[in-house]
Design a protein around this motif. Structure first.
Motif, PDB file in Angstrom:
ATOM      1  N   HIS A 164      63.169  81.567  61.514  1.00 57.14           N
ATOM      2  CA  HIS A 164      63.996  80.358  61.548  1.00 57.14           C
ATOM      3  C   HIS A 164      64.683  80.269  62.904  1.00 57.14           C
ATOM      4  O   HIS A 164      65.721  80.884  63.143  1.00 57.14           O
ATOM      5  CB  HIS A 164      65.016  80.392  60.410  1.00 57.14           C
ATOM      6  N   THR A 165      64.069  79.519  63.796  1.00 65.13           N
ATOM      7  CA  THR A 165      64.618  79.299  65.130  1.00 65.13           C
ATOM      8  C   THR A 165      64.441  77.829  65.488  1.00 65.13           C
ATOM      9  O   THR A 165      63.498  77.177  65.020  1.00 65.13           O
ATOM     10  CB  THR A 165      63.912  80.169  66.185  1.00 65.13           C
ATOM     11  N   PRO A 166      65.337  77.277  66.318  1.00 72.29           N
ATOM     12  CA  PRO A 166      65.242  75.854  66.654  1.00 72.29           C
ATOM     13  C   PRO A 166      64.024  75.543  67.507  1.00 72.29           C
ATOM     14  O   PRO A 166      63.478  76.409  68.196  1.00 72.29           O
ATOM     15  CB  PRO A 166      66.538  75.589  67.410  1.00 72.29           C
ATOM     16  N   GLY A 167      63.603  74.275  67.453  1.00 70.98           N
ATOM     17  CA  GLY A 167      62.432  73.869  68.216  1.00 70.98           C
ATOM     18  C   GLY A 167      62.379  72.369  68.408  1.00 70.98           C
ATOM     19  O   GLY A 167      63.422  71.706  68.501  1.00 70.98           O
ATOM     20  N   ILE A 168      61.175  71.850  68.445  1.00 68.67           N
ATOM     21  CA  ILE A 168      60.921  70.437  68.747  1.00 68.67           C
ATOM     22  C   ILE A 168      60.027  69.867  67.669  1.00 68.67           C
ATOM     23  O   ILE A 168      59.067  70.511  67.233  1.00 68.67           O
ATOM     24  CB  ILE A 168      60.285  70.299  70.139  1.00 68.67           C
ATOM     25  N   SER A 169      60.315  68.647  67.226  1.00 72.68           N
ATOM     26  CA  SER A 169      59.524  68.028  66.172  1.00 72.68           C
ATOM     27  C   SER A 169      58.118  67.689  66.665  1.00 72.68           C
ATOM     28  O   SER A 169      57.864  67.603  67.874  1.00 72.68           O
ATOM     29  CB  SER A 169      60.203  66.746  65.670  1.00 72.68           C
ATOM     30  N   VAL A 170      57.216  67.486  65.720  1.00 76.12           N
ATOM     31  CA  VAL A 170      55.832  67.125  66.063  1.00 76.12           C
ATOM     32  C   VAL A 170      55.802  65.850  66.894  1.00 76.12           C
ATOM     33  O   VAL A 170      55.146  65.780  67.944  1.00 76.12           O
ATOM     34  CB  VAL A 170      54.993  66.949  64.776  1.00 76.12           C
ATOM     35  N   GLU A 171      56.516  64.827  66.442  1.00 78.05           N
ATOM     36  CA  GLU A 171      56.491  63.532  67.133  1.00 78.05           C
ATOM     37  C   GLU A 171      57.078  63.641  68.537  1.00 78.05           C
ATOM     38  O   GLU A 171      56.565  63.034  69.494  1.00 78.05           O
ATOM     39  CB  GLU A 171      57.270  62.494  66.320  1.00 78.05           C
ATOM     40  N   TRP A 175      55.231  63.039  72.166  1.00 78.48           N
ATOM     41  CA  TRP A 175      55.826  62.068  73.086  1.00 78.48           C
ATOM     42  C   TRP A 175      56.122  62.705  74.444  1.00 78.48           C
ATOM     43  O   TRP A 175      55.821  62.119  75.488  1.00 78.48           O
ATOM     44  CB  TRP A 175      57.100  61.516  72.449  1.00 78.48           C
ATOM     45  N   LEU A 176      56.681  63.899  74.441  1.00 81.33           N
ATOM     46  CA  LEU A 176      56.958  64.589  75.709  1.00 81.33           C
ATOM     47  C   LEU A 176      55.667  64.862  76.471  1.00 81.33           C
ATOM     48  O   LEU A 176      55.632  64.773  77.701  1.00 81.33           O
ATOM     49  CB  LEU A 176      57.689  65.909  75.438  1.00 81.33           C
ATOM     50  N   PHE A 209      50.232  70.030  72.027  1.00 80.78           N
ATOM     51  CA  PHE A 209      50.287  68.785  72.787  1.00 80.78           C
ATOM     52  C   PHE A 209      50.575  69.017  74.268  1.00 80.78           C
ATOM     53  O   PHE A 209      49.885  68.458  75.135  1.00 80.78           O
ATOM     54  CB  PHE A 209      51.337  67.843  72.192  1.00 80.78           C
ATOM     55  N   LEU A 210      51.576  69.816  74.590  1.00 78.48           N
ATOM     56  CA  LEU A 210      51.949  69.976  76.000  1.00 78.48           C
ATOM     57  C   LEU A 210      50.900  70.736  76.784  1.00 78.48           C
ATOM     58  O   LEU A 210      50.508  70.310  77.875  1.00 78.48           O
ATOM     59  CB  LEU A 210      53.315  70.645  76.110  1.00 78.48           C
TER      60      LEU A 210
END
Length: 257
Positions: A164-171, A175-176, A209-210
């Motif tokens: 459980h660690t913070p991150g970035i959503s799929v969308e 987009w990035l 994605f990136l």
């Protein structure tokens, strides 16, 4: 005075501060742990060759063993299947290793929710206040997670359901990658994706994605709290490992004071 001479002088007199964004690399450095049947990286290990003794009377040196993705490190596109035809770490153009930084601070959000995800609307709200994300620059995502870097268990923050660690959503990751001019993202966590990203669709969207878009990742950064929201310049040189998917890196930031 030339531009480069001026830069050196400003660093010397303190008008430009060099901030180290790199976590110290040792056998205690937290590393990613994947579940079976997946393979895992080895931790960092230092083995002494000689230290001013009969093995070498006037010199001290060591062998090192480490994974490409241990500690503060650089992710090249070829690291992920979506970027398999892209650059390996030795092929990244040197000029792309230097660029402006935008620092997005979501420390308070991550403190309330370890699974917090950065979303498109968060970034757009930041842009309304601070201007657009830098062309050819880095989005540095501050969550305060570097405070846990001395503790493997706390850093991975795992239970029976996973990490459980913070991150970035799929969308937002899509987009990035597709709709912003950034060169890559930098995070304080063990990887660029959230701890729960194995369950996303697609799994590990920042990687997918990136890196698939030919962009880069920086992980396990620290001292992002010492950077301005905009205006810093990041220098992120990895080792030019031929065929390498990534490399430990010494990531620095130049900040005007």
């Amino acid at each position: 005075m030339s531009v480069l001479s001026s830069l050196v002088e400003e660093i010397r007199n303190g008008a430009i501060e060099v901030v180290d964004l790199t976590a110290p690399l040792s056998s205690e450095t937290p590393i990613l742990q994947l579940p079976e049947p997946f393979g895992n990286t080895v931790p960092f290990r230092l083995t002494e060759i000689s230290r001013y003794d009969d093995r070498g009377p006037a010199w001290y040196w060591n062998d090192i063993v480490t994974g490409e993705h241990v500690g503060t490190h650089f992710d090249a596109p070829v690291h992920w299947v979506t970027g398999r035809d892209g650059e390996d770490v030795s092929q990244v153009p040197p000029a792309k290793l230097i660029g402006p930084a935008a620092v997005l601070d979501f420390t308070a959000h991550a403190a309330r929710d370890a699974d917090f995800l950065l979303r498109i609307e968060h970034v757009q709200a930041w842009e309304k206040v601070n201007g657009p994300l830098p062309d050819g620059g880095w989005l540095l995502y501050r969550t305060g997670w570097d405070a846990r870097a001395g503790d493997q268990a706390g850093f991975l923050n795992a239970d029976e359901t996973g990490s459980h660690t913070p991150g970035i959503s799929v969308e937002c990751a899509r987009w990035l990658a597709e709709d912003t001019p950034i060169r890559g993202i930098g995070v304080e966590t063990v990887g660029t994706d959230a701890g729960a990203a194995h369950s996303f669709d697609p799994a590990f969207p920042c990687h997918s994605f990136l890196l698939g878009a030919g962009k880069y990742g920086l992980t396990q950064l620290r001292n992002l709290d010492r950077l301005p929201v905009t205006g810093a310049v990041v220098i992120a040189p990895p080792l030019p490992i031929v065929g390498g998917s990534g490399s430990p890196a010494r990531v620095l930031a130049l900040v005007e004071r």
